[in-house]
Write a protein that holds these residues in place. Structure first.
Motif, short mmCIF file in Angstrom:
data_model
loop_
_atom_site.label_atom_id
_atom_site.label_comp_id
_atom_site.label_asym_id
_atom_site.label_seq_id
_atom_site.Cartn_x
_atom_site.Cartn_y
_atom_site.Cartn_z
N LEU A 174 30.89 -34.24 -30.26
CA LEU A 174 30.46 -32.99 -30.91
C LEU A 174 30.73 -33.05 -32.41
N ASN A 175 31.83 -33.67 -32.79
CA ASN A 175 32.11 -33.85 -34.21
C ASN A 175 31.05 -34.73 -34.87
N ALA A 176 30.66 -35.80 -34.16
CA ALA A 176 29.63 -36.70 -34.70
C ALA A 176 28.29 -35.99 -34.84
N LEU A 180 26.12 -35.35 -38.24
CA LEU A 180 24.71 -35.74 -38.39
C LEU A 180 23.85 -34.57 -38.85
N VAL A 181 24.14 -33.38 -38.34
CA VAL A 181 23.39 -32.19 -38.76
C VAL A 181 23.64 -31.89 -40.24
N ALA A 189 20.77 -36.68 -34.39
CA ALA A 189 21.63 -35.69 -33.74
C ALA A 189 20.99 -35.20 -32.45
N ASN A 190 19.66 -34.99 -32.49
CA ASN A 190 18.96 -34.53 -31.29
C ASN A 190 19.02 -35.59 -30.18
N LYS A 191 18.83 -36.86 -30.56
CA LYS A 191 18.89 -37.95 -29.59
C LYS A 191 20.30 -38.03 -28.98
N MET A 192 21.29 -37.90 -29.84
CA MET A 192 22.67 -37.97 -29.36
C MET A 192 22.99 -36.80 -28.44
N LEU A 193 22.49 -35.61 -28.79
CA LEU A 193 22.73 -34.42 -27.98
C LEU A 193 22.03 -34.54 -26.62
N VAL A 230 25.76 -44.47 -31.63
CA VAL A 230 25.30 -43.64 -32.75
C VAL A 230 26.44 -43.43 -33.74
N ARG A 231 27.65 -43.29 -33.22
CA ARG A 231 28.83 -43.11 -34.08
C ARG A 231 29.18 -44.39 -34.83
N PHE A 232 29.17 -45.52 -34.11
CA PHE A 232 29.67 -46.77 -34.69
C PHE A 232 28.57 -47.69 -35.21
N THR A 233 27.31 -47.35 -34.93
CA THR A 233 26.13 -48.14 -35.36
C THR A 233 26.33 -49.63 -35.03
N GLU A 234 26.21 -50.52 -36.08
CA GLU A 234 26.28 -51.96 -35.82
C GLU A 234 27.69 -52.43 -35.47
#
Length: 359
Positions: A174-176, A180-181, A189-193, A230-234
Motif C-alpha cells: 500500500l505504501n508503494a 506511485l500515485v 499503481a493500477n496494475k499493482m493494485l 514493481v517495488r524493486f524493478t530490476e
C-alpha cells in the motif's frame, strides 16, 4: 445399518429384543439334550417374553441411578436384579407347571421361587451388558466431543498461523501504491493494485485446512512476486523450475508465500543490487520436494532455522506443516551456494482423485 444404530433408543430395542431371542434359542437347544417335548418350545418362548417385559423397566431405573456413587449403583443393581429375578422365576415356574406339567401345583409356595439364582444371574448379566454398552457409548461420545473440539482448535490455530504472515507485505504494498500515485505513475499503481486484489482474493478464499494443487500456489507466488517486482524493478529476478509431474501435487494453501516473503526481506531488500529468488519443485519417490532459494547475504543458521529472533514465517510454516502432516514432513534451512539461503520442504506427494478414480 449404521443409520439404524445411530439412534440410541432404537439401538436399545434392537439389542434388547435380540438378546432375549437369543436366550430363547439357547434355552430350547439345551432342552434337546434332555428329551423335552415340543411343548417346551412354547414354555421357553413365554419365559423369554416375560424376561423381555420385566427387564424394560430396568432401563429407566438405571437411567435414574446413572449419576449415583459406585457403591450406591452396585447395591441398587443387585437389589433390583434380585427382585426382578424372583418375579421372573415365579412366572417361569408357573408357565412350566401349567403348560408342560398340565396344571401341577407344588405342595409349598416357596417352590415357586425355585431356581431364583439362575434368574438372578440372567438379570444381572442383562444389567451388566446394559451398563457396559452405555459406558461404551458415553466414552465414544466424549471421545467424539474431544476430537471435535481438537479439530476446531486445530483449524483456528492453522488460520491464525496463516493470517499472521500477511500484514507486513500489505503495509509495504500500500505504501508503494501510494508512492506511485504521488509520482503520477497511475498505470503502474493500477496494475499493482489489481494484482494485490487478485492475491488477497486468493489468500482470503483458500481454506488453510485444505490443500490445493501446486500450480495454484505457483500462481499465487507469482502474483506476490509481480507486486514486489514493481517495488524493486530490476533489482528482483525470479526463476521458476517446477517439474510438470508436480503441478497437480497437493500442498497447503499459501505455503510458499512466507518463504518468498523472507527471501524478499533478507536477500533482496538488504542489497543495493537486489537479488534472485528461485522456486523449484520435484517429485522424489512418494514425496514432493520444494525449494525456495536466494543469493542474498545469508544468515546464521541453527538446527535448520535462523539463529536470531527473525524468521517468524519459517516457524509458522513449520507449525502448519506439523499440524497437517504430523511427523511426515521436513523443513530445513541451509546455506545456498555460492551465497544466500535456501529452504527445502519435503511433504507426502498427494494428488486429488477425480470421480472416475474414486469409483
Amino acid at each position: 445399518m449404521q443409520r439404524i444404530f445411530e439412534d440410541r433408543n432404537r439401538q436399545f430395542w434392537i439389542l434388547h429384543t435380540l438378546g432375549w431371542m437369543g436366550f430363547a434359542v439357547v434355552g430350547y437347544l439345551g432342552s434337546l439334550f434332555q428329551e423335552m417335548r415340543e411343548a417346551y418350545l412354547f414354555v421357553v418362548a413365554l419365559d423369554a417374553y416375560a424376561g423381555w417385559l420385566l427387564s424394560i423397566p430396568l432401563r429407566y431405573l438405571f437411567q435414574r441411578i446413572w449419576s449415583w456413587s459406585p457403591w450406591q449403583m452396585i447395591l441398587s443393581i443387585m437389589l433390583v436384579a434380585f427382585i426382578v429375578a424372583c418375579v421372573w422365576t415365579v412366572i417361569k415356574n408357573f408357565n412350566y407347571w401349567e403348560i408342560y406339567r398340565h396344571g401341577y401345583r407344588p405342595d409349598e409356595w416357596i417352590q415357586y421361587f425355585k431356581q431364583t439364582s439362575v434368574g438372578f444371574y440372567v438379570i444381572l448379566s442383562w444389567s451388566g451388558l446394559y451398563f457396559g454398552i452405555r459406558y461404551y457409548q458415553t466414552l465414544q461420545q466424549e471421545k467424539q466431543k474431544s476430537l471435535t473440539a481438537s479439530n476446531k482448535a486445530h483449524e483456528a490455530q492453522l488460520k491464525m498461523l496463516r493470517y499472521q504472515l500477511n500484514p507486513h507485505f500489505l503495509f509495504n504494498t500500500l505504501n508503494a501504491i501510494s508512492t506511485l500515485v504521488l509520482i503520477n505513475e497511475a498505470d503502474t499503481a493500477n496494475k499493482m493494485l489489481s494484482r494485490l486484489s487478485d492475491f488477497l482474493r486468493y489468500s482470503l478464499y483458500k481454506d488453510p485446512i485444505k490443500k490445493v494443487p501446486l500450480q495454484q500456489e505457483i500462481y499465487a507466488a507469482n502474483l506476490y512476486l509481480e507486486i514486489e517486482k514493481v517495488r524493486f524493478t530490476e533489482r528482483l529476478t525470479i526463476e521458476l523450475d517446477v517439474a510438470t509431474n508436480t503441478e497437480l501435487a497437493l500442498v497447503p494453501s499459501l505455503i510458499l508465500q512466507p518463504l518468498v516473503e523472507n527471501a524478499i526481506k533478507y536477500a533482496v531488500a538488504t542489497q543495493t543490487a537486489g537479488g534472485t529468488i528461485s522456486i523449484k519443485a520435484r517429485k522424489f519417490g512418494h514425496d514432493l520436494l520444494i525449494e525456495v532459494a536466494d543469493n542474498g547475504p545469508g544468515m546464521p543458521i541453527d538446527d535448520g532455522l535462523p539463529k536470531d529472533s527473525g524468521g517468524v514465517g519459517l516457524v509458522n510454516t513449520r507449525e502448519r506443516l506439523a499440524a497437517l502432516y504430523d511427523k511426515d514432513f521436513s523443513l530445513v534451512l541451509t546455506h545456498n551456494q555460492p551465497q544466500g539461503v535456501k529452504v527445502n520442504i519435503r511433504i507426502p506427494f498427494e494428488v486429488e482423485l477425480n470421480d472416475e478414480e474414486l469409483a
